[in-house]
Motif scaffolding. Sequence first.
Motif, PDB file in Angstrom:
ATOM      1  N   CYS A 253      45.163  48.272  41.886  1.00  0.00           N
ATOM      2  CA  CYS A 253      47.132  48.226  42.697  1.00  0.00           C
ATOM      3  C   CYS A 253      47.214  48.494  44.182  1.00  0.00           C
ATOM      4  N   ARG A 254      47.526  49.512  44.697  1.00  0.00           N
ATOM      5  CA  ARG A 254      47.397  50.461  45.757  1.00  0.00           C
ATOM      6  C   ARG A 254      46.445  49.545  46.902  1.00  0.00           C
ATOM      7  N   ARG A 255      45.373  49.166  46.436  1.00  0.00           N
ATOM      8  CA  ARG A 255      43.889  49.162  47.441  1.00  0.00           C
ATOM      9  C   ARG A 255      44.533  47.347  47.872  1.00  0.00           C
ATOM     10  N   LEU A 256      44.767  46.550  47.433  1.00  0.00           N
ATOM     11  CA  LEU A 256      45.307  45.350  47.447  1.00  0.00           C
ATOM     12  C   LEU A 256      46.765  45.097  48.411  1.00  0.00           C
ATOM     13  N   ALA A 257      48.411  46.234  47.368  1.00  0.00           N
ATOM     14  CA  ALA A 257      48.922  46.148  48.695  1.00  0.00           C
ATOM     15  C   ALA A 257      48.955  46.755  50.066  1.00  0.00           C
ATOM     16  N   ASP A 258      48.270  47.699  49.710  1.00  0.00           N
ATOM     17  CA  ASP A 258      47.257  47.591  51.103  1.00  0.00           C
ATOM     18  C   ASP A 258      46.715  46.457  52.163  1.00  0.00           C
TER      19      ASP A 258
END
Length: 135
Positions: A22-27
């Motif tokens: 999730c964090r990687r995709l948000a980034d």
Amino acid sequence: MPHLVILYTPNLEHRTDMTTLCRRLADVMLEQRDEQGRQVFPTGGTRVLAFPAAHYAVADGKGDYAFVYLNLRMGAGRTPAVQKRVGDELLAAVKAHVAPIFDQQLLGCTLQIDESPGQVYDGKHSNLHPLFNKK
């Protein structure tokens, strides 16, 4: 908006860290720029949420098959080139994240992007946008 929702089979829970994905995709979403170099997605409106399916059936059910479905919903106004680049970069991040699983388990991934040009209602209540719009 944008909102990226991930639905996945719960047999992936012990094989990967969905919070990290999730964090990687948000980034990846926040890194996107349009043809004029402007940020494509507002920081305060970018959300990525992941949910394991409570119930599921994948393919013929004869194996420990896994599946990840990602749906990005965004407002209208991005060019087709930006939409494709966003999709390509999100899918590349997903593929990199699940690469170790491919060696151990059969897994399918689908990413779809929807644009909401004709919204009937788009209610919002947030104090996040002002936090990131201070300039």
